[in-house]
Scaffold this motif. Structure first.
Motif, PDB file in Angstrom:
ATOM      1  N   TYR A 188       1.297  -1.257   0.013  1.00  0.00           N
ATOM      2  CA  TYR A 188      -0.279  -0.261   0.420  1.00  0.00           C
ATOM      3  C   TYR A 188       1.588   1.400  -0.451  1.00  0.00           C
ATOM      4  O   TYR A 188       1.950   1.584   0.642  1.00  0.00           O
ATOM      5  CB  TYR A 188      -0.779  -0.169   1.107  1.00  0.00           C
ATOM      6  CG  TYR A 188      -1.846   1.297   1.406  1.00  0.00           C
ATOM      7  CD1 TYR A 188      -3.224   1.692   0.884  1.00  0.00           C
ATOM      8  CD2 TYR A 188      -1.020   2.258   2.161  1.00  0.00           C
ATOM      9  CE1 TYR A 188      -3.611   3.131   0.895  1.00  0.00           C
ATOM     10  CE2 TYR A 188      -1.656   3.633   2.129  1.00  0.00           C
ATOM     11  CZ  TYR A 188      -3.080   3.890   1.853  1.00  0.00           C
ATOM     12  OH  TYR A 188      -3.560   5.107   1.445  1.00  0.00           O
ATOM     13  N   GLY A 190       0.472   5.699  -0.205  1.00  0.00           N
ATOM     14  CA  GLY A 190      -0.679   6.754  -0.276  1.00  0.00           C
ATOM     15  C   GLY A 190       0.362   8.531   0.701  1.00  0.00           C
ATOM     16  O   GLY A 190       1.578   8.323   1.019  1.00  0.00           O
ATOM     17  N   THR A 216      -2.088  -1.132  -3.904  1.00  0.00           N
ATOM     18  CA  THR A 216      -3.425  -0.502  -3.574  1.00  0.00           C
ATOM     19  C   THR A 216      -2.305   1.435  -3.618  1.00  0.00           C
ATOM     20  O   THR A 216      -1.410   0.983  -2.186  1.00  0.00           O
ATOM     21  CB  THR A 216      -3.791  -1.037  -2.087  1.00  0.00           C
ATOM     22  OG1 THR A 216      -4.060  -1.994  -2.571  1.00  0.00           O
ATOM     23  CG2 THR A 216      -4.738   0.453  -2.245  1.00  0.00           C
ATOM     24  N   TYR A 217      -2.815   1.956  -3.902  1.00  0.00           N
ATOM     25  CA  TYR A 217      -2.148   3.136  -3.656  1.00  0.00           C
ATOM     26  C   TYR A 217      -3.526   4.265  -3.223  1.00  0.00           C
ATOM     27  O   TYR A 217      -4.567   4.361  -4.043  1.00  0.00           O
ATOM     28  CB  TYR A 217      -1.489   3.581  -5.208  1.00  0.00           C
ATOM     29  CG  TYR A 217      -2.206   4.587  -6.286  1.00  0.00           C
ATOM     30  CD1 TYR A 217      -2.602   5.600  -6.291  1.00  0.00           C
ATOM     31  CD2 TYR A 217      -2.376   3.826  -6.865  1.00  0.00           C
ATOM     32  CE1 TYR A 217      -3.476   6.493  -7.305  1.00  0.00           C
ATOM     33  CE2 TYR A 217      -3.314   3.675  -8.167  1.00  0.00           C
ATOM     34  CZ  TYR A 217      -3.701   5.244  -8.476  1.00  0.00           C
ATOM     35  OH  TYR A 217      -4.512   5.932  -9.925  1.00  0.00           O
ATOM     36  N   GLU A 218      -3.555   5.672  -3.085  1.00  0.00           N
ATOM     37  CA  GLU A 218      -4.213   6.318  -2.285  1.00  0.00           C
ATOM     38  C   GLU A 218      -3.862   7.472  -2.319  1.00  0.00           C
ATOM     39  O   GLU A 218      -2.815   8.123  -2.194  1.00  0.00           O
ATOM     40  CB  GLU A 218      -5.021   5.814  -1.573  1.00  0.00           C
ATOM     41  CG  GLU A 218      -5.946   6.111  -1.000  1.00  0.00           C
ATOM     42  CD  GLU A 218      -6.897   5.907   0.658  1.00  0.00           C
ATOM     43  OE1 GLU A 218      -7.807   5.996   0.621  1.00  0.00           O
ATOM     44  OE2 GLU A 218      -6.124   5.074   1.190  1.00  0.00           O
ATOM     45  N   PHE A 220      -4.304  11.607  -0.928  1.00  0.00           N
ATOM     46  CA  PHE A 220      -5.097  11.591   0.513  1.00  0.00           C
ATOM     47  C   PHE A 220      -5.245  13.359  -0.281  1.00  0.00           C
ATOM     48  O   PHE A 220      -4.752  14.659  -0.109  1.00  0.00           O
ATOM     49  CB  PHE A 220      -4.002  11.725   1.649  1.00  0.00           C
ATOM     50  CG  PHE A 220      -3.249  11.291   2.096  1.00  0.00           C
ATOM     51  CD1 PHE A 220      -4.171   8.970   1.163  1.00  0.00           C
ATOM     52  CD2 PHE A 220      -2.597  10.840   2.802  1.00  0.00           C
ATOM     53  CE1 PHE A 220      -3.873   8.395   2.133  1.00  0.00           C
ATOM     54  CE2 PHE A 220      -1.896   9.441   2.780  1.00  0.00           C
ATOM     55  CZ  PHE A 220      -2.482   8.511   2.694  1.00  0.00           C
ATOM     56  N   PRO A 232      -7.983   6.727   5.989  1.00  0.00           N
ATOM     57  CA  PRO A 232      -8.184   6.288   4.308  1.00  0.00           C
ATOM     58  C   PRO A 232      -8.783   4.632   4.270  1.00  0.00           C
ATOM     59  O   PRO A 232      -8.351   3.877   3.896  1.00  0.00           O
ATOM     60  CB  PRO A 232      -7.035   6.814   3.374  1.00  0.00           C
ATOM     61  CG  PRO A 232      -6.015   7.075   4.616  1.00  0.00           C
ATOM     62  CD  PRO A 232      -6.470   6.418   6.307  1.00  0.00           C
ATOM     63  N   ARG A 234      -9.075   3.299   1.223  1.00  0.00           N
ATOM     64  CA  ARG A 234      -8.635   1.945   0.698  1.00  0.00           C
ATOM     65  C   ARG A 234      -7.455   1.734   1.234  1.00  0.00           C
ATOM     66  O   ARG A 234      -6.684   0.052   1.873  1.00  0.00           O
ATOM     67  CB  ARG A 234      -7.523   3.167  -0.729  1.00  0.00           C
ATOM     68  CG  ARG A 234      -8.302   2.983  -1.703  1.00  0.00           C
ATOM     69  CD  ARG A 234      -7.506   3.590  -2.872  1.00  0.00           C
ATOM     70  NE  ARG A 234      -8.531   3.954  -3.964  1.00  0.00           N
ATOM     71  CZ  ARG A 234      -8.104   4.249  -5.307  1.00  0.00           C
ATOM     72  NH1 ARG A 234      -7.080   3.484  -5.613  1.00  0.00           N
ATOM     73  NH2 ARG A 234      -8.570   4.347  -6.179  1.00  0.00           N
ATOM     74  N   TRP A 238      -7.482  -1.762   2.581  1.00  0.00           N
ATOM     75  CA  TRP A 238      -6.072  -2.764   2.689  1.00  0.00           C
ATOM     76  C   TRP A 238      -5.347  -3.834   3.964  1.00  0.00           C
ATOM     77  O   TRP A 238      -5.434  -5.097   4.197  1.00  0.00           O
ATOM     78  CB  TRP A 238      -5.059  -1.909   2.154  1.00  0.00           C
ATOM     79  CG  TRP A 238      -3.711  -2.630   1.690  1.00  0.00           C
ATOM     80  CD1 TRP A 238      -2.955  -3.124   1.006  1.00  0.00           C
ATOM     81  CD2 TRP A 238      -2.442  -3.048   2.778  1.00  0.00           C
ATOM     82  NE1 TRP A 238      -1.985  -4.246   1.150  1.00  0.00           N
ATOM     83  CE2 TRP A 238      -1.660  -3.636   2.662  1.00  0.00           C
ATOM     84  CE3 TRP A 238      -2.268  -2.531   4.135  1.00  0.00           C
ATOM     85  CZ2 TRP A 238      -0.136  -4.353   3.186  1.00  0.00           C
ATOM     86  CZ3 TRP A 238      -0.866  -2.913   4.463  1.00  0.00           C
ATOM     87  CH2 TRP A 238       0.491  -3.992   3.915  1.00  0.00           C
ATOM     88  N   ASP A 283     -12.251   2.983  -5.785  1.00  0.00           N
ATOM     89  CA  ASP A 283     -12.114   2.729  -4.740  1.00  0.00           C
ATOM     90  C   ASP A 283     -12.390   0.928  -4.813  1.00  0.00           C
ATOM     91  O   ASP A 283     -11.939   0.756  -3.883  1.00  0.00           O
ATOM     92  CB  ASP A 283     -13.163   3.817  -3.332  1.00  0.00           C
ATOM     93  CG  ASP A 283     -12.274   5.174  -3.559  1.00  0.00           C
ATOM     94  OD1 ASP A 283     -10.587   4.855  -4.088  1.00  0.00           O
ATOM     95  OD2 ASP A 283     -12.576   5.811  -3.344  1.00  0.00           O
ATOM     96  N   SER A 286      -9.888  -0.802  -6.421  1.00  0.00           N
ATOM     97  CA  SER A 286      -8.361  -1.353  -5.512  1.00  0.00           C
ATOM     98  C   SER A 286      -8.750  -1.913  -3.743  1.00  0.00           C
ATOM     99  O   SER A 286      -7.698  -2.419  -3.442  1.00  0.00           O
ATOM    100  CB  SER A 286      -8.415   0.088  -5.267  1.00  0.00           C
ATOM    101  OG  SER A 286      -7.924   1.294  -6.470  1.00  0.00           O
ATOM    102  N   ASP A 287     -10.365  -2.322  -3.526  1.00  0.00           N
ATOM    103  CA  ASP A 287     -10.562  -2.868  -2.230  1.00  0.00           C
ATOM    104  C   ASP A 287      -9.835  -4.386  -2.188  1.00  0.00           C
ATOM    105  O   ASP A 287     -10.378  -5.142  -2.680  1.00  0.00           O
ATOM    106  CB  ASP A 287     -11.899  -2.792  -1.977  1.00  0.00           C
ATOM    107  CG  ASP A 287     -12.347  -2.881  -0.578  1.00  0.00           C
ATOM    108  OD1 ASP A 287     -11.854  -3.787  -0.258  1.00  0.00           O
ATOM    109  OD2 ASP A 287     -12.923  -2.476   0.403  1.00  0.00           O
TER     110      ASP A 287
END
Length: 414
Positions: A188, A190, A216-218, A220, A232, A234, A238, A283, A286-287
């Motif tokens: 992950y 972020g 998985t990236y996010e 903010f 967050p 995702r 994760w 989202d 990516s879950d």
């Protein structure tokens, strides 16, 4: 009679408290409390948190967490994001915090000290707590995120997953020690929308995907170099994939819970305008819990996302995102000045073609940075683009690392 009953009741209460207390050497650890523990090999102090729902009759996932610059060992961000449940969290100190390497040999020495530090904490946890050896997670924020990217790669396969917050991959242009071990590893990443480390974070996404990691990236949104106040979406999902929705402990009831959660989010997405709907569907895609759901639920989410990608603005956002990460990987691999020029032109074109998309805007801004870098190279070496230089002249590119201090957030105790 009443007195005997009170004595019996008191005994039951004391027994209940002691049954939840973990005695680790001189330390008495209580669920829901962060305790300071001396590391056995070096005497440094680490922070240990047992989840509120901790019990000794099952094995628990463990998160080893590295703090940011100018911070100190803590478990606060993670226990805040998990509402204090489901994970043992260990806040690690740095073994060589004040050492600044001046040579590659010194840097390797520091790396080995930090690895030994992690192994010491891991051994302590294995001896004193009920931990699941298949759910060992390493993560960190800012400086801790950069550190995690290197240590986790070296610690594989003793680490099952890693998360990097507000940072990227520290050894950006150096292949992992054992790339094959990254295949299928959950990662992950972020970073804040305006974080100086957002581009290095994107390049880390591209790099780890190249080696087969499940990334998985996010982003903010609305933040710079700072963690979100709330968990967050995702990142929460994760973490759940290692916690309550872990594949090795899934039951029919938990699968039903996953299905209901995903269906609720899908129904919510379908009621939104196109841009918001596309964002929520991304989202969901990516879950990690999607792989725990029934096939029909996963298929419906995939169907709706594919439909959104065929229409504006989903179509443009999807193309821009795909192109951006392709260019990011080229950026990681480039070594020559003419390669820098090609990557710069690629980002510039992407920004010009899709100016209203999230990644089109990032591409335009980053193209300007690359243009300045390229100009400096040309000014320093006018012949850098000569015929011979195309084959042999290499360029040292900055990694974009930021050592900015992470703003202090007052986390509420769960």
């Amino acid at each position: 009679m009443l007195r005997h009953f009170r004595v019996l009741l008191t005994g039951i209460v004391i027994y209940a408290v002691l049954s939840l207390t973990v005695f680790a050497g001189e330390n008495q650890l209580q669920p829901g409390e962060e305790s300071e523990v001396k590391m056995p090999d070096n005497g440094r102090m680490m922070k240990v948190y047992l989840p509120l729902n901790y019990s000794a009759d099952k094995k628990w996932p463990v998160i080893f967490f590295f703090h940011g610059m100018n911070g100190s060992p803590t478990t606060a961000p993670i226990r805040y994001y998990t509402a204090g449940n489901d994970f043992v969290v260990i806040g690690l100190p740095y073994a060589a915090e004040k050492e600044v390497p001046k040579t590659a040999q010194q840097a390797e020495g520091i790396l080995q000290k930090e690895l030994a530090n992690f192994y010491s904490a891991r051994a302590w946890a294995g001896k004193n707590l009920k931990i699941d050896e298949n759910r060992i997670i390493m993560g960190g924020i800012s400086l801790g995120g950069w550190t995690t990217s290197t240590l986790a790669e070296y610690a594989m396969p003793r680490v099952a997953g890693m998360f990097i917050l507000l940072a990227g991959r520290q050894r950006e242009k150096t292949p992992p020690k054992n790339p094959a071990l990254l295949k299928f590893m959950p990662v992950y990443i972020g970073a804040g929308e305006a974080d100086p480390n957002i581009i290095p974070a994107f390049k880390a996404v591209a790099s780890y995907r190249r080696y087969g990691a499940v990334v998985t990236y996010e982003i903010f949104m609305g933040l710079g170099h700072a963690p979100p106040q709330g968990a967050p979406p995702r990142f929460k999902a994760w973490l759940n994939s290692f916690g309550k929705w872990y594949a090795g402990t899934m039951t029919d009831d938990l699968r039903k819970e996953v299905d209901e959660s995903l269906k609720g989010q899908l129904d919510n997405a379908m009621g939104k305008e196109d841009a918001q709907k596309y964002a929520v569907l991304l989202d969901l895609e990516s879950d990690p819990s999607l792989s725990r759901s029934t096939p029909s639920v996963a298929a419906e989410i995939s169907k709706q996302l594919n439909a959104a990608r065929m229409e504006s603005p989903g179509r443009e956002e999807s193309i821009a995102e795909k192109t951006f990460f392709e260019l990011a990987l080229q950026d990681v691999n480039m070594k020559l000045a003419n390669e820098l020029k090609a990557v710069r032109d690629g980002f510039k074109k992407l920004g010009y073609t899709y100016p209203e998309t999230v990644f089109g805007k990032y591409a335009a801004a980053y193209a300007e940075c690359l243009a300045q870098m390229y100009q400096k190279i040309m000014d320093a070496s006018p012949s850098a683009m000569g015929a011979g230089a195309k084959k042999s002249s290499s360029v040292n590119f900055p990694t974009g690392e930021s050592r900015a201090r992470v703003p202090v957030i007052k986390y509420k105790k769960p």
